[in-house]
Design a protein around this motif. Structure first.
Motif, PDB file in Angstrom:
ATOM      1  N   ARG A  80       0.763  -1.200  -0.092  1.00  0.00           N
ATOM      2  CA  ARG A  80      -0.120   0.017  -0.072  1.00  0.00           C
ATOM      3  C   ARG A  80       0.762   1.319   0.000  1.00  0.00           C
ATOM      4  O   ARG A  80       1.840   1.349   0.609  1.00  0.00           O
ATOM      5  N   VAL A  81       0.501   2.295  -0.592  1.00  0.00           N
ATOM      6  CA  VAL A  81       1.114   3.793  -0.852  1.00  0.00           C
ATOM      7  C   VAL A  81       0.219   4.654  -0.044  1.00  0.00           C
ATOM      8  O   VAL A  81      -0.829   4.747  -0.469  1.00  0.00           O
ATOM      9  N   GLU A  82       0.867   5.289   0.921  1.00  0.00           N
ATOM     10  CA  GLU A  82      -0.078   6.083   1.747  1.00  0.00           C
ATOM     11  C   GLU A  82       0.148   7.640   1.079  1.00  0.00           C
ATOM     12  O   GLU A  82      -0.621   8.418   1.232  1.00  0.00           O
ATOM     13  N   ALA A  83       1.408   7.846   0.571  1.00  0.00           N
ATOM     14  CA  ALA A  83       1.693   9.142   0.242  1.00  0.00           C
ATOM     15  C   ALA A  83       3.017   9.051  -0.549  1.00  0.00           C
ATOM     16  O   ALA A  83       3.469   8.179  -0.839  1.00  0.00           O
ATOM     17  N   GLY A  84       3.231  10.126  -1.338  1.00  0.00           N
ATOM     18  CA  GLY A  84       4.562  10.076  -2.162  1.00  0.00           C
ATOM     19  C   GLY A  84       5.698   9.785  -1.750  1.00  0.00           C
ATOM     20  O   GLY A  84       6.852   9.341  -2.430  1.00  0.00           O
ATOM     21  N   HIS A  85       5.820   9.690  -0.162  1.00  0.00           N
ATOM     22  CA  HIS A  85       7.070   9.060   0.491  1.00  0.00           C
ATOM     23  C   HIS A  85       6.816   8.052   1.530  1.00  0.00           C
ATOM     24  O   HIS A  85       7.612   7.336   2.036  1.00  0.00           O
ATOM     25  N   HIS A  86       5.556   7.541   1.833  1.00  0.00           N
ATOM     26  CA  HIS A  86       5.053   6.798   2.811  1.00  0.00           C
ATOM     27  C   HIS A  86       4.272   5.510   2.230  1.00  0.00           C
ATOM     28  O   HIS A  86       3.195   5.560   1.649  1.00  0.00           O
ATOM     29  N   LEU A  87       4.687   4.378   2.398  1.00  0.00           N
ATOM     30  CA  LEU A  87       4.242   3.142   2.119  1.00  0.00           C
ATOM     31  C   LEU A  87       4.375   1.968   3.006  1.00  0.00           C
ATOM     32  O   LEU A  87       5.062   2.049   4.127  1.00  0.00           O
ATOM     33  N   PHE A  88       3.914   1.135   2.694  1.00  0.00           N
ATOM     34  CA  PHE A  88       3.875  -0.349   3.420  1.00  0.00           C
ATOM     35  C   PHE A  88       4.563  -1.341   2.682  1.00  0.00           C
ATOM     36  O   PHE A  88       3.944  -1.312   1.527  1.00  0.00           O
ATOM     37  N   ILE A  89       5.275  -2.026   3.167  1.00  0.00           N
ATOM     38  CA  ILE A  89       6.083  -3.006   2.301  1.00  0.00           C
ATOM     39  C   ILE A  89       5.999  -4.711   3.035  1.00  0.00           C
ATOM     40  O   ILE A  89       5.825  -4.543   4.004  1.00  0.00           O
ATOM     41  N   LEU A  90       5.904  -5.583   2.157  1.00  0.00           N
ATOM     42  CA  LEU A  90       5.980  -7.099   2.822  1.00  0.00           C
ATOM     43  C   LEU A  90       7.356  -7.704   2.201  1.00  0.00           C
ATOM     44  O   LEU A  90       7.727  -7.284   1.141  1.00  0.00           O
ATOM     45  N   ILE A  96      14.103  12.747   0.398  1.00  0.00           N
ATOM     46  CA  ILE A  96      13.033  13.398  -0.377  1.00  0.00           C
ATOM     47  C   ILE A  96      12.289  14.124   0.444  1.00  0.00           C
ATOM     48  O   ILE A  96      12.029  13.888   1.592  1.00  0.00           O
ATOM     49  N   THR A  97      11.962  15.301  -0.027  1.00  0.00           N
ATOM     50  CA  THR A  97      10.739  16.281   0.844  1.00  0.00           C
ATOM     51  C   THR A  97       9.773  16.748  -0.362  1.00  0.00           C
ATOM     52  O   THR A  97      10.157  16.652  -1.439  1.00  0.00           O
ATOM     53  N   PRO A  98       8.673  17.214   0.128  1.00  0.00           N
ATOM     54  CA  PRO A  98       7.991  17.870  -0.763  1.00  0.00           C
ATOM     55  C   PRO A  98       8.445  19.136  -1.541  1.00  0.00           C
ATOM     56  O   PRO A  98       9.710  19.598  -1.133  1.00  0.00           O
ATOM     57  N   LEU A  99       7.982  19.394  -2.628  1.00  0.00           N
ATOM     58  CA  LEU A  99       8.363  20.387  -3.506  1.00  0.00           C
ATOM     59  C   LEU A  99       8.455  21.835  -2.802  1.00  0.00           C
ATOM     60  O   LEU A  99       7.593  21.859  -1.681  1.00  0.00           O
ATOM     61  N   PRO A 100       9.499  22.746  -3.169  1.00  0.00           N
ATOM     62  CA  PRO A 100       9.442  24.112  -2.408  1.00  0.00           C
ATOM     63  C   PRO A 100       8.024  24.713  -2.168  1.00  0.00           C
ATOM     64  O   PRO A 100       7.415  24.828  -3.158  1.00  0.00           O
ATOM     65  N   ALA A 107       2.442  12.549  -7.015  1.00  0.00           N
ATOM     66  CA  ALA A 107       3.673  11.965  -6.323  1.00  0.00           C
ATOM     67  C   ALA A 107       3.147  10.518  -5.675  1.00  0.00           C
ATOM     68  O   ALA A 107       3.973   9.562  -6.021  1.00  0.00           O
ATOM     69  N   ARG A 108       1.961  10.439  -5.037  1.00  0.00           N
ATOM     70  CA  ARG A 108       1.701   9.177  -4.708  1.00  0.00           C
ATOM     71  C   ARG A 108       1.100   8.425  -5.880  1.00  0.00           C
ATOM     72  O   ARG A 108       1.676   7.148  -5.880  1.00  0.00           O
ATOM     73  N   VAL A 109       0.348   8.867  -6.760  1.00  0.00           N
ATOM     74  CA  VAL A 109       0.144   8.090  -8.029  1.00  0.00           C
ATOM     75  C   VAL A 109       1.391   7.447  -8.704  1.00  0.00           C
ATOM     76  O   VAL A 109       1.316   6.278  -8.937  1.00  0.00           O
ATOM     77  N   ALA A 110       2.283   8.311  -8.896  1.00  0.00           N
ATOM     78  CA  ALA A 110       3.657   7.906  -9.592  1.00  0.00           C
ATOM     79  C   ALA A 110       4.308   6.797  -8.872  1.00  0.00           C
ATOM     80  O   ALA A 110       4.661   5.830  -9.355  1.00  0.00           O
ATOM     81  N   LEU A 111       4.378   6.761  -7.433  1.00  0.00           N
ATOM     82  CA  LEU A 111       4.888   5.797  -6.503  1.00  0.00           C
ATOM     83  C   LEU A 111       4.064   4.596  -6.802  1.00  0.00           C
ATOM     84  O   LEU A 111       4.506   3.587  -6.587  1.00  0.00           O
ATOM     85  N   GLU A 112       2.831   4.661  -6.786  1.00  0.00           N
ATOM     86  CA  GLU A 112       1.928   3.416  -6.847  1.00  0.00           C
ATOM     87  C   GLU A 112       2.173   2.522  -8.055  1.00  0.00           C
ATOM     88  O   GLU A 112       2.456   1.440  -8.381  1.00  0.00           O
ATOM     89  N   GLU A 113       2.330   3.349  -9.128  1.00  0.00           N
ATOM     90  CA  GLU A 113       2.583   2.816 -10.572  1.00  0.00           C
ATOM     91  C   GLU A 113       4.020   2.515 -10.494  1.00  0.00           C
ATOM     92  O   GLU A 113       4.212   1.335 -11.291  1.00  0.00           O
ATOM     93  N   LEU A 114       4.802   3.087 -10.035  1.00  0.00           N
ATOM     94  CA  LEU A 114       6.213   2.540 -10.282  1.00  0.00           C
ATOM     95  C   LEU A 114       6.405   1.246  -9.178  1.00  0.00           C
ATOM     96  O   LEU A 114       7.280   0.451  -9.540  1.00  0.00           O
ATOM     97  N   GLU A 118      13.799  13.421  -9.917  1.00  0.00           N
ATOM     98  CA  GLU A 118      14.236  13.858 -11.273  1.00  0.00           C
ATOM     99  C   GLU A 118      12.705  13.924 -12.203  1.00  0.00           C
ATOM    100  O   GLU A 118      12.864  14.726 -12.811  1.00  0.00           O
ATOM    101  N   ARG A 119      11.730  13.342 -11.699  1.00  0.00           N
ATOM    102  CA  ARG A 119      10.452  13.782 -12.336  1.00  0.00           C
ATOM    103  C   ARG A 119       9.720  14.902 -11.846  1.00  0.00           C
ATOM    104  O   ARG A 119       8.476  15.369 -11.999  1.00  0.00           O
ATOM    105  N   GLU A 120      10.516  15.652 -10.859  1.00  0.00           N
ATOM    106  CA  GLU A 120      10.130  16.879 -10.319  1.00  0.00           C
ATOM    107  C   GLU A 120       8.753  16.751  -9.549  1.00  0.00           C
ATOM    108  O   GLU A 120       7.778  17.491  -9.463  1.00  0.00           O
ATOM    109  N   LEU A 121       8.574  15.428  -8.828  1.00  0.00           N
ATOM    110  CA  LEU A 121       7.232  15.417  -8.085  1.00  0.00           C
ATOM    111  C   LEU A 121       7.685  15.289  -6.654  1.00  0.00           C
ATOM    112  O   LEU A 121       6.935  15.623  -5.732  1.00  0.00           O
ATOM    113  N   CYS A 122       8.973  15.778  -6.204  1.00  0.00           N
ATOM    114  CA  CYS A 122       9.633  16.002  -4.825  1.00  0.00           C
ATOM    115  C   CYS A 122      10.806  16.640  -4.865  1.00  0.00           C
ATOM    116  O   CYS A 122      11.486  16.910  -5.992  1.00  0.00           O
TER     117      CYS A 122
END
Length: 206
Positions: A24-34, A137-141, A150-157, A196-200
């Motif tokens: 599960r991806v909660e946010a662009g930097h926050h996720l659950f792994i197994l 990584i941090t949020p954009l300025p 960012a979350r959607v991109a992380l989900e897709e990746l 690099e994708r300028e999401l963060c």
């Protein structure tokens, strides 16, 4: 009997690379792994099946109120039977509880009356989902939080693919990690790819 347990989490190994999948991806930097190759992970389908058989029967005791923060319980999930969960917050005035699913990850707010006391034999298997934060990584300025993009991109990746993870530190009690993905003949660090994708924004560790 209600059970409050904090030591059942399957821990991530330190200073080594480990193969994981993202549940599960909660946010662009926050996720659950197994750790899907860990021996205990193989027992999860059997546990899930036994919980479904148990809690589909009438008469399973509810959690006593007021709910105790930290208590482990059984929670119904639409279309997925019953899962192990832990109470994170309890809102007396609304009769609701915020829970964290300990085997598949993610948070939810539910009617506290739907939660059931968990049998002691259902908590012998370590909690499978580890909650982690991407390092460097941090949020954009000008932004306080990571964007939906960012979350959607992380989900897709991370969807339906094995990844390589290494713990690099900790923040707010959660592991900071680097995660790599095999893309063709190249191994890509997802943390830096999001930047690099300028999401963060990327920052170097001191």
């Amino acid at each position: 009997m209600c059970i409050v347990l904090y030591f059942l989490q399957l821990l991530l190994p330190q200073d080594v690379f480990v193969e994981v999948i993202v549940s599960r991806v909660e946010a662009g930097h926050h996720l659950f792994i197994l750790q899907h190759k860990h021996p205990s992970y193989q027992a999860l389908p059997t546990l899930t099946q036994h919980m479904q058989l148990c809690y589909s029967q009438p008469g399973c005791p509810s959690l006593p109120t007021p709910l105790e923060v930290g208590v482990v319980c059984a929670a119904p999930v639409a279309g997925c039977g019953w899962q192990r969960a832990q109470v994170i917050q309890y809102h007396t005035e609304f009769g609701t509880a915020q829970i964290r699913y300990v085997d598949n990850g993610g948070y939810d707010t539910v009617n506290s009356a739907t939660l059931r006391q968990i049998r002691s034999d259902f908590v012998t298997l370590p909690f499978q989902a580890a909650e982690v934060l991407l390092d460097n990584i941090t949020p954009l300025p000008g932004e306080v939080e990571f964007s939906l993009e960012a979350r959607v991109a992380l989900e897709e990746l991370t969807a339906n693919v094995a990844l390589i993870l290494k713990v690099t530190g900790s923040q707010d009690g959660l592991p900071l990690v680097h995660i790599w993905k095999q893309t063709g003949d190249e191994v890509v660090l997802l943390n830096s790819l999001l930047a690099e994708r300028e999401l963060c924004s990327w920052f170097d560790t001191p």
